[in-house]
Design an enzyme around this catalytic site. Structure first.
Site: not given
Ligand code: PMT
Length: 238
Positions: A28-29
């Site tokens: 993810t980020n």
């Protein structure tokens, strides 16, 4: 049909996506969703119906003219947007979509073994690009460019490759801007190559600047005005 479709529709993607590796791990980020949600709020305040397709975030937004769709991965975000894109007058792609996903998702937790682990990644669907290919006259699309270097050059490339009408450049080089902050600093560049840089502001105010810019750009496009006339709507910047 719900009342939401009697108003001009804005489709907005927000937040991060999560790409599973196994049942307990994902890629993810750092996106919090704050920017996308602030844009959604601004359009709601201006009387639009908003379809907000959001990756996993802790934010909540409720409004009678809001359709809120929670998704996890890029594929889910794309599929959730599809039924709405063609009826949307404006689409804003504010989500930080993972560019790659794991080629295989293990059904069981991967066991630790050896000093190295190679993960094979494959390209994810580019949501803004795909809808850029489907865009019709009278639809306006707004994308973001999240950059660390060669900011303007990269933003212009995204404007053209993804067939956007407007790109919102934000750089992680700017203090207080982008991921997670309550503030952002943006430059708006449109297809006429008119560019405007704003000072650091709260994301709420930035959301309003983006909605105002999109509406005023749309008001200058005869094709867009025609769509709204057909639907007996008028757009206003307030
Ligand atoms: O959520 P916050 O914490 O408030 O942070 C806000 C933000 C930094 C996430 C936001 O302001 C922002 O910049 N969003 C876009 C992030 C991004 O992925 O930018 P990009 O330059 O990699 O992508 C370009 C454009 O294509 C974006 O409009 C993006 O939504 C879209 N895209 C990218 C990849 C992909 N597979 N599908 C897409 O639709």
């Amino acid at each position: 049909m719900s009342a939401i479709f009697q108003k001009p529709i804005v489709l907005i993607t927000a937040g991060p996506t999560r790409e599973a590796i196994d049942p307990v791990r994902y890629i993810t980020n750092h996106s919090s969703g704050k920017m996308g949600y602030a844009i959604a709020e601004s359009f709601l305040e201006k009387g639009f119906a908003v379809v907000l397709v959001s990756g996993p975030v802790t934010l909540k937004l409720a409004h009678p003219n809001l359709t809120n769709i929670a998704v996890t991965s890029a594929d889910e975000m794309y599929n959730a947007c599809r039924p709405y894109f063609l009826t949307a007058q404006i689409a804003v792609f504010a989500a930080a979509v993972a560019d790659y996903k794991s080629a295989e998702v293990c059904t069981q937790k991967m066991k630790k073994s050896g000093n190295e682990l190679n993960l094979r990644l494959v390209k994810n669907v580019d949501i803004a690009y795909e809808f850029g290919q489907l865009k019709q006259k009278g639809q306006l699309s707004v994308g973001f460019a999240l950059e660390t270097n060669d900011e303007e050059q990269n933003a212009l490339k995204k404007l053209n490759t993804k067939n956007l009408d407007m790109v919102i450049l934000n750089s992680v080089q700017d203090e207080g801007a982008t991921f997670g902050y309550d503030t952002n600093k943006i430059t708006i560049i449109n297809q006429d190559l008119v560019s405007r840089t704003f000072p650091l502001k709260s994301k709420k105010e930035v959301g309003k600047d983006i909605a105002d810019a999109a509406i005023s750009y749309a008001n200058n496009q005869s094709s867009f005005q025609q769509t709204l006339k057909t639907n007996h709507h008028e757009l206003h910047t307030v």
